[in-house]
Write a protein that holds these residues in place. Structure first.
Motif: not given
Length: 355
Positions: A212-217, A223-242
């Motif tokens: 749920v945390a990964g899905q929320l983040i 749709g953000l103007e600038h891409p998120v950084d690597i730490d935030r991207l990995e947080f998303i996928h460690l939670h949402k997928t991993a």
């Protein structure tokens, strides 16, 4: 051998893995601080070398385990009243899928000395939860996808209200199925404490500190103007997928009777392949067609999501995927080569899959 991933633990209890640009880990002695009662110190030198040449019929193994799981899933959801909700549950749950999470659960059970019969119930549970996440993820209020596993998404086939309820019902059934003693062989009872640990593990991995945390983040980062950084991207996928891949492996090892040390090594393996799964998914999203994938291609690009190819480029993304694969394999060194072959080949399958 590839260096181990450098893990930094955040307040949510999950680790952020280093990107390819970060320096390698300086030592092969690992101190793990997972969200478990005790930290486990692992010295890689205490484990025997892994025999990568062991012959193994991976396709046969995957087919056999998928058949066993599909039979159990079919029996778990009979067409009883109200039929429409059970039809929707069965439509999504039995409508295809690679059964990677159940296979991981069974393989983790077997690598620590358990047998398939012990792992089938938790394997079914994680697949029910995985299917729930797909149903909800496809909804218009989430990722808004009309295609899943080569067929109309659940909300397109049954309507949004029924799809939401079907996902909710699968989530509830997953926990019931996990702890129902009637699903397990009576000749080899699992200690009640293991059921408690497994239930807590599964709830943590899919709740507000996991999936749920990964899905929320992920939603907040789209749709953000600038891409998120690597730490935030990995947080998303460690939670949402991993997270659910981690639960699959860890619960399998628990019901198989694995020691704390074995469980934590397998947890680390699962986190590596969990992130690997997403890196490969991002690569496939921009290199394959919808027909090849069985779902809408280039969806992340269209919705302006940050992905590994977008952040690192395709070549660096592929390098990162290879590093994750090697690190995952290093975690199963020292286990019996015959018993560890399924996890080795599952890691390769995740890395080299084409859909």
């Amino acid at each position: 051998m590839a260096s181990f991933l450098q893990l930094t633990f955040n307040p949510m209890g999950y680790s952020v893995l280093r990107s390819p640009s970060m320096p390698p880990a300086p030592s092969r002695t690992l101190s793990l601080s997972f969200p478990s009662p005790n930290a486990v110190e692992i010295n890689a030198e205490t484990f025997a070398p892994f025999d990568a040449t062991t012959e193994f019929d991976f396709k046969g193994y995957l087919f056999s385990k998928a058949e066993s799981v599909n039979r159990a899933l079919d029996l778990a959801i009979p067409l009883v009243q109200p039929k429409r909700i059970h039809e929707a549950m069965r439509y999504s749950l039995l409508g295809g899928g690679k059964r990677i999470r159940p296979a991981l659960c069974i393989a983790a059970c077997e690598i620590v000395g358990g047998d398939e019969a012990l792992a089938i119930p938790p394997a079914c549970s994680v697949e029910m939860i995985h299917t729930m996440s797909l149903i909800h993820d496809d909804l218009p209020c989430m990722d808004n996808d009309d295609l899943r596993r080569g067929q109309p998404a659940c909300h397109r086939a049954y309507g949004e209200p029924v799809a939401v309820l079907a996902g909710d019902a699968l989530l509830a059934l997953a926990f019931r199925h996990l702890v129902d003693l009637g699903n397990y062989p009576s000749s080899n009872p699992i200690p009640p404490a293991i059921f408690v640990r497994a239930t807590a593990e599964l709830a943590r991995c899919i709740g507000s500190e996991g999936l749920v945390a990964g899905q929320l983040i992920d939603i907040e980062s789209t749709g953000l103007e600038h891409p998120v950084d690597i730490d935030r991207l990995e947080f998303i996928h460690l939670h949402k997928t991993a997270a659910l891949l981690e639960a699959s492996v860890v619960i399998g090892a628990m019901v198989g009777g694995g020691s704390d040390l074995e469980v934590e090594r397998l947890r680390r393996y699962a986190r590596c392949i969990g992130l690997l799964f997403q890196v490969v998914d991002d690569i496939l999203d921009v290199t394959k067609s919808s027909e090849e994938l069985g779902k809408t291609a280039a969806k992340d690009l269209a919705s302006n999501k940050t992905t590994y190819p977008k952040l690192l480029g395709l070549d660096k993304s592929r390098e990162f995927a290879d590093e994750l694969l090697q690190d995952a394999k290093s975690q199963i060194e020292g286990f019996d080569p015959l018993k560890s072959a399924p996890l080795l080949h599952l890691a390769n399958y995740i890395a080299y899959r084409q859909k």
